[in-house]
Design an enzyme around this catalytic site. Sequence first.
Site, PDB file in Angstrom:
ATOM      1  N   CYS A 279      10.101  -1.791  27.072  1.00 44.64           N
ATOM      2  CA  CYS A 279      11.183  -1.016  26.481  1.00 44.64           C
ATOM      3  C   CYS A 279      12.139  -1.934  25.633  1.00 44.64           C
ATOM      4  O   CYS A 279      12.756  -2.817  26.448  1.00 44.64           O
ATOM      5  CB  CYS A 279      11.642  -0.329  27.774  1.00 44.64           C
ATOM      6  SG  CYS A 279      12.999   0.713  27.520  1.00 44.64           S
TER       7      CYS A 279
ATOM      8  N   CYS B 158      15.606  -1.600  27.944  1.00 38.01           N
ATOM      9  CA  CYS B 158      15.537  -2.180  28.944  1.00 38.01           C
ATOM     10  C   CYS B 158      15.835  -3.609  28.639  1.00 38.01           C
ATOM     11  O   CYS B 158      16.558  -4.349  29.480  1.00 38.01           O
ATOM     12  CB  CYS B 158      14.146  -2.337  29.610  1.00 38.01           C
ATOM     13  SG  CYS B 158      13.658  -0.406  30.165  1.00 38.01           S
TER      14      CYS B 158
ATOM     15  N   CYS C 290      14.195   0.865   9.858  1.00 37.67           N
ATOM     16  CA  CYS C 290      13.524   1.294  10.907  1.00 37.67           C
ATOM     17  C   CYS C 290      11.868   1.382  10.329  1.00 37.67           C
ATOM     18  O   CYS C 290      11.805   2.052   9.173  1.00 37.67           O
ATOM     19  CB  CYS C 290      13.812   2.725  11.346  1.00 37.67           C
ATOM     20  SG  CYS C 290      12.721   3.786  12.009  1.00 37.67           S
TER      21      CYS C 290
ATOM     22  N   CYS D  35      10.374   4.752  10.120  1.00 40.22           N
ATOM     23  CA  CYS D  35      10.966   5.638   9.153  1.00 40.22           C
ATOM     24  C   CYS D  35       9.903   5.190   7.734  1.00 40.22           C
ATOM     25  O   CYS D  35       9.799   6.070   7.022  1.00 40.22           O
ATOM     26  CB  CYS D  35      12.134   5.369   8.797  1.00 40.22           C
ATOM     27  SG  CYS D  35      13.257   5.891  10.265  1.00 40.22           S
TER      28      CYS D  35
END
Length: 495
Positions: free
Chosen positions: A56, A59, A404, A407
């Site tokens: 993650c 995280c 991104c 994207c």
Amino acid sequence: MVASVRLLSTVTLALFSCFLDVVSSRRDVLELGDADFDYLATEHETMLVKFYAPWCGHCKKLAPEFEKAATKLKGIVQLAKVDCTAHSETCGRFSVSGYPTLKIFRNGQDSAPYGGPRTADGIYQYMKKQTGPDSVHLKTEEDLQTFINHYDASIVGVFSSADSSRLAEFLKAAGLLREQFRFAHATDLKLGEEYGLDSEGALLFRPPRMANKFEDSVVVFTDYLTIGSLRRFIRDHIYGLCPHMTLENRDRLRVWDLLTAYYDLDYHHNTRGSNYWRNRVMKVASKYAGRGLMFSVANKKDFLSELEDDFGLGASDGGELPFVTVRTKLGHKYIMREEFTRDGQSLERFLDDYFAGRLKRYIKSEPVPERNTAAVKVVVAESFDDIVNDPGKDVLIQFYSPSCPHCKKLEPVYRELADTLSSDPSIVITKMNAVDNDIPLGYDVQGYPTIYFAPVGKKDEPIRYEGVRELKDFLKFLNREASHSLVFSGSKDEL
């Protein structure tokens, strides 16, 4: 040669010291799992547990802050972590559905979700307030003075005896609100007399560092005491005429329309200098009280990245003088362009223009494209109303980030969707760079890409697209939600 060896030894020792600091901070975070969670958690009166997954990104970002906080809180509050990919039974038992999830445990029992900041200092300050009693018992005037002589505001309940029903209600409120405010209580009515409280009630003491001539430093609560009435009293008075906005309390302040003066504010090292400009803001604020605008001051350095992203302001803007912004609860933004004058006249002129509706809103926006002829129409903040809120057209909008990868992967599919519907005059397929443009109210964009559909007649209720990002899935969604029957440029077999 000797000098080189000495330099190498010094560098080696420094690196080794840094390594030991990192290892030490990691050791301060207790690792728990299915086999030992219940056994080890019960050993700690107060414990903050991070439930996480190693893959993650959020995280990973939190990890160093969490470790620094663990070191600062050592001996006060235990911080722990659970790897949910390896210990799914424990994570399932505590209903962990996203990462990272932070929960506060008391003596091994799940007590409350963690609702504080995710910086090392923010975690430290938040969790430090979770230790000790919900309300400190004050027995003498000396106890009271020691308690209220604090960096933060203090709420003190004064009661006739330990058996008072109002005291019981006060303690319940303190238990619910302790993570936000400081509470203490006394069972001697004499402690309240000096401050105008001659019966059971409560006193709100503003921080001594923020004492000024424009408002009382003590506010008296004498209404019938319930959890609700005390909560309202604190909400209405805790911040006063001009609070100090911090990274920790900004979200609570921004439920109001908020003016903020940013400057080199530092109450830890320069209280007098910090209050010099605050007092000038307060002098003006007192003239506009009751008109629906809250005033605040803030440390410019704490908010530099936000000011740059949201207002286009840099570290040099304003120089040594404060610069002023207004952010409304609807997300509208305004900047005081005139230099802040010491007599406050420039701030008054700004406020007169604000309340008269003469100010132009600040909108962070890329330039409106001179040509916008591609199948996927480019939307910027300045053109959002014209394109997305066009009352006669259904609009699908993708909020994206230029960097991104998801994207970029979506781009050919999204372009094919636009080509497929290019003959339909009643629907527009659009995209907006969410990094360089303000995101309008009503669109919750936490990651990229985020896609919404703004149908005719429901522009204030956009529908979030949660489906598979393939052509046929987009078409099925639009066929279901569109205000009209879709018109295709090619075959209708896509459906």
